[in-house]
Design a protein around this motif. Structure first.
Motif, short mmCIF file in Angstrom:
data_model
loop_
_atom_site.label_atom_id
_atom_site.label_comp_id
_atom_site.label_asym_id
_atom_site.label_seq_id
_atom_site.Cartn_x
_atom_site.Cartn_y
_atom_site.Cartn_z
N LEU A 1 38.40 56.74 25.96
CA LEU A 1 37.74 56.33 24.73
C LEU A 1 37.31 54.88 24.77
CD1 LEU A 1 39.85 58.18 22.01
CD2 LEU A 1 37.44 58.53 22.53
N LEU A 2 37.99 54.07 25.56
CA LEU A 2 37.65 52.65 25.67
C LEU A 2 37.62 52.27 27.15
CD1 LEU A 2 37.22 49.81 24.42
CD2 LEU A 2 39.72 49.56 24.41
N GLU A 3 36.51 51.65 27.56
CA GLU A 3 36.37 51.19 28.94
C GLU A 3 36.03 49.70 28.93
OE1 GLU A 3 33.44 53.64 30.80
OE2 GLU A 3 34.80 55.35 31.03
N VAL A 4 36.83 48.91 29.59
CA VAL A 4 36.58 47.48 29.76
C VAL A 4 36.66 47.22 31.25
CG1 VAL A 4 37.27 45.15 29.13
CG2 VAL A 4 37.67 47.04 27.53
N TRP A 5 35.51 46.99 31.89
CA TRP A 5 35.48 46.95 33.35
C TRP A 5 34.63 45.80 33.85
CZ3 TRP A 5 30.57 47.10 35.21
CH2 TRP A 5 29.60 47.71 34.41
N GLN A 6 34.83 45.45 35.11
CA GLN A 6 33.94 44.54 35.82
C GLN A 6 33.83 45.03 37.25
OE1 GLN A 6 35.79 40.70 35.43
NE2 GLN A 6 37.17 41.00 37.14
N LEU A 7 32.76 44.65 37.92
CA LEU A 7 32.58 45.08 39.30
C LEU A 7 33.66 44.48 40.19
CD1 LEU A 7 28.71 44.96 39.91
CD2 LEU A 7 30.14 46.91 39.27
N PRO A 8 34.09 45.22 41.22
CA PRO A 8 35.14 44.70 42.11
C PRO A 8 34.79 43.35 42.74
CG PRO A 8 34.83 47.05 42.47
CD PRO A 8 33.75 46.62 41.53
N VAL A 9 33.49 43.09 42.95
CA VAL A 9 33.11 41.83 43.58
C VAL A 9 33.52 40.63 42.74
CG1 VAL A 9 30.80 41.72 42.53
CG2 VAL A 9 31.19 40.69 44.78
N LEU A 10 33.76 40.82 41.45
CA LEU A 10 34.15 39.72 40.57
C LEU A 10 35.66 39.51 40.52
CD1 LEU A 10 31.80 40.40 37.52
CD2 LEU A 10 31.47 38.75 39.37
N CYS A 11 36.42 40.45 41.02
CA CYS A 11 37.86 40.42 40.77
C CYS A 11 38.57 39.22 41.42
CB CYS A 11 38.49 41.72 41.25
SG CYS A 11 38.02 43.14 40.22
N ASP A 12 38.07 38.77 42.53
CA ASP A 12 38.73 37.65 43.19
C ASP A 12 38.37 36.30 42.59
OD1 ASP A 12 39.97 39.35 44.95
OD2 ASP A 12 38.39 39.21 46.46
N THR A 13 37.29 36.26 41.81
CA THR A 13 36.81 34.97 41.33
C THR A 13 36.82 34.82 39.82
OG1 THR A 13 34.53 35.78 41.37
CG2 THR A 13 35.34 34.66 43.36
N LEU A 14 36.76 35.94 39.08
CA LEU A 14 36.62 35.88 37.63
C LEU A 14 37.87 36.49 36.98
CD1 LEU A 14 34.78 35.02 35.36
CD2 LEU A 14 33.64 37.23 35.48
N HIS A 15 38.71 35.63 36.42
CA HIS A 15 40.00 36.08 35.92
C HIS A 15 40.09 36.10 34.40
CE1 HIS A 15 41.83 34.52 39.98
NE2 HIS A 15 41.02 35.57 40.12
N THR A 16 39.10 35.62 33.71
CA THR A 16 39.15 35.64 32.24
C THR A 16 38.93 37.06 31.74
OG1 THR A 16 36.78 35.16 32.14
CG2 THR A 16 38.29 33.28 32.03
N LEU A 17 39.57 37.38 30.63
CA LEU A 17 39.40 38.69 30.02
C LEU A 17 38.12 38.72 29.18
CD1 LEU A 17 43.07 39.36 28.89
CD2 LEU A 17 41.90 40.26 30.92
N GLN A 18 37.48 39.88 29.13
CA GLN A 18 36.23 39.98 28.38
C GLN A 18 36.47 39.94 26.88
OE1 GLN A 18 33.20 42.85 29.84
NE2 GLN A 18 34.70 43.35 31.41
N LEU A 19 37.57 40.51 26.43
CA LEU A 19 37.86 40.54 25.00
C LEU A 19 38.76 39.37 24.62
CD1 LEU A 19 37.06 43.61 25.60
CD2 LEU A 19 38.16 44.05 23.43
N GLY A 20 38.39 38.72 23.53
CA GLY A 20 39.23 37.66 23.00
C GLY A 20 40.21 38.18 21.96
#
Length: 623
Positions: free
Chosen positions: A493-512
């Protein structure tokens, strides 16, 4: 009595009954209102205007001035001489016309309650029988086309043959025919055009039938340059109560400045201001129903249906409102790789409000899509139903259709909406600061995503220059939403995702912020995850959570007050049969909501002192 085109009568009847039977109850404004959506029958009067009134009719005479009711002019003659402040009053009937150009702020409306219809087709005659199931006629007014240069032919041509990009349309007794690639392939549902010899083939015997073929590519064309000896006055037209249908490209075209690259909002949108479309019906346009530029735009109580790439296309528009419209059946040619939307709000539009619209019957199209550099959109109290048809398929996330789509843009409020049987109810992609409150999702996902899309390698050139940077695609809020799924949906019902290429460099969460949401699963055999969540730690970049409490254990700042009802067998809503999605008085999650920010309450029209509530419908309460 005024009546609307589309009205959820069961729901409205139930609400009226409750109010009459229980005088202590009050009905609040913060909810999809149930209709009437679309054109409302209106008996138009002759208002006081600063200019002249010209009467026109399908059988009017070009030599008539049109200033005398009994001697109407042609529509073409009236448009050519009208100037700012003038009104053209159309008698009922069919006007086969198009390419009506002007650069003045004029008004077009019906005479009283008559029904003028502008058609972009001519009647086709002179058919010759080739065989028992094939007929041909010559046709000089053709509109060959080709895909845009960004269309990926190598990937899409097998699914979308090139003949689909021609703009010609053929109708038999009002029935739309699809194009096909050869005369041999023609059947009763298709047509073929030999462009070299200007021949049209159909597979239906035309005898005693009305066969219409497109003859005009646009009906109304409001231009910005000098025309007919006049300079543009920068005032948009007011168009009321008129039906537009069967145009080879676009029914209504309002020109303006097209922003190229990131541009200050005050540098565009002023060429034409204040366009109004009201009680209009737009259908069967081979590309776009209405392509509109210019600020302070209003689209109210219109129906836009059976279009191809877009029903409504707003470009570089600020301070616009779309309300009480019906948007349905876009992408009737089944184009792929073309990003269709019933409404596309595109290229640095600011403060565009979509309120109280019905968006439905869109198996091959997105609903309302804010795309490329939009700022501070408002999307409230809309009803979105049956958007997409692949919600249980294992497709790429980019192949699902979305009811509300907000992409590479900044700031939006999505509140008080109902999403019913949509691939994605809402999808926020590569954007920042989108707040979703008080929505009801039924067999429809809510999705947030981010990729590494950036100006250096963007397939669309400068588009991502208008977006938040890759590291700034966050700040979203998801609160007080109701999410329900039954055996029609076996997906999160809820999907919060990012591409794997971002996982090593982008650590902030999308939702505040994410809290006070209620999740319900009805299906007994439903074992799919409830929430897909991208985060970054030493273990994984992607988690599947089966409950909000599992998410809360991983991220204590989120979902502390969420509620989850697994394999729930009781009634959630007042009456699903009549689509009354107000919560049942016995539902345990009735009062799980948190306090709303003042700005959300104001936008939704929630009265002071109203109890907090879950989903799109406020609680009915006694004085």
């Amino acid at each position: 009595m005024k009546r609307g085109l589309t009205n959820f009568s069961g729901h409205c009847f139930l609400m009226i009954f409750l109010l009459l039977a229980n005088p202590g109850f009050i009905q609040l404004l913060a909810q999809p209102w149930g209709g009437p959506y679309g054109p409302v029958e209106t008996n138009y009067t002759m208002p006081l205007i600063s200019g002249s009134i010209y009467f026109v009719s399908p059988d009017g005479k070009s030599e008539n001035s049109g200033e005398v009711f009994e001697k109407p002019a042609t529509l073409e003659a009236a448009v050519a001489k009208s100037k700012t402040g003038d009104m053209i009053v159309l008698r009922g009937g069919t006007y086969r016309t198009g390419n009506l150009k002007f650069n003045q702020g004029i008004t077009l409306q019906p005479y009283k309650n008559e029904k003028p219809v502008l058609k972009g087709t001519y009647i086709a005659r002179g058919w010759k029988k080739i065989s028992d199931d094939l007929w041909v006629t010559s046709w000089p007014r053709l509109f060959p086309g080709e895909p845009e240069d960004w269309w990926r032919r190598d990937r899409e041509e097998q699914r979308t043959p090139l003949h689909r990009f021609h703009d010609d349309m053929v109708f038999v007794d009002g029935r739309f025919l699809q194009s096909t690639g050869s005369a041999e392939a023609v059947d009763t549902n298709t047509f073929y055009i030999d462009y070299g010899n200007k021949l049209v083939y159909i597979g239906t015997n035309p005898a005693n039938r009305l066969v219409e073929i497109t003859a005009f590519n646009v009906a109304i064309h409001r231009i910005c340059k000098d025309y007919n000896g006049r300079s543009s006055d920068s005032i948009g037209p007011v168009i009321r109560g008129i039906e537009f249908t069967q145009y080879a490209d676009t029914a209504i075209l309002i020109e303006g400045t097209y922003p190229e690259g990131l541009t200050d909002e005050y540098e565009y949108g002023n060429d034409v201001r204040g366009t109004v479309l009201e009680n209009c019906d737009i259908s069967y346009c081979s590309r776009i129903g209405a392509y509109l530029m210019g600020d302070s735009l209003t689209i109210r109580n219109c129906k836009v249906s059976n279009t191809s790439t877009e029903g409504i296309y707003l470009v570089g528009v600020s301070d616009a409102i779309l309300e009480r419209n019906v948007f349905m059946r876009n992408n009737i040619e089944h184009l792929t790789g073309y990003f269709p939307a019933a409404v596309k709000i595109f290229n640095q539009c600011h403060r565009v409000t979509c309120r109280d619209n019905l968006v439905t019957d869109l198996p091959n199209s997105n609903g309302i899509w804010y795309d490329v550099g939009n700022v501070n959109g408002i999307f409230v109290n809309n009803w979105l139903e049956n958007v997409g048809n692949a919600r249980n398929e294992k497709y790429s996330v980019f192949q699902y259709m979305s009811g509300f789509f907000f992409e590479i843009s900044k700031g939006a409020i999505c509140a008080g909406n109902v999403f019913l049987n949509c691939d994605n109810g809402s999808f926020v992609l590569n954007s920042c600061d989108v707040e979703l409150y008080q929505n009801t999702y039924i067999n429809s996902k809510a999705a947030f995503g981010r990729t590494d899309r950036n100006p250096a390698d963007d397939h669309f050139g400068w588009h991502s220059e208008t977006a938040p940077g890759v590291g700034e695609r966050d700040g979203h809020c998801f609160m007080n939403n109701l999410m329900v799924r039954d055996d029609k949906l076996y997906a999160p019902l809820l999907e919060v995702w990012q591409l794997p290429v971002l996982c090593d460099t982008l650590h902030t969460l999308q939702l505040g912020m994410m809290d006070h949401n209620v999740y319900v699963k009805h299906a007994e055999k439903d074992t799919s995850a409830l929430i897909v969540w991208s985060t970054v730690d030493e273990d994984s970049c992607l988690y599947l959570f089966n409950s909000p409490s599992e998410l809360n254990e991983k991220h204590p700042a989120f979902s502390a007050h969420d509620m989850y009802f697994d394999h729930y067998e009781q009634t959630v809503f007042q009456d699903t049969a009549t689509k009354n999605f107000r919560l049942s008085d016995d539902f345990p999650g009735l009062r799980a909501a948190g306090m709303l920010p003042a700005k959300i309450s104001k936008i939704l029209g929630i009265e002071t002192g109203t109890d907090n509530y879950i989903g799109a419908y406020p609680l009915l309460r006694r004085d």
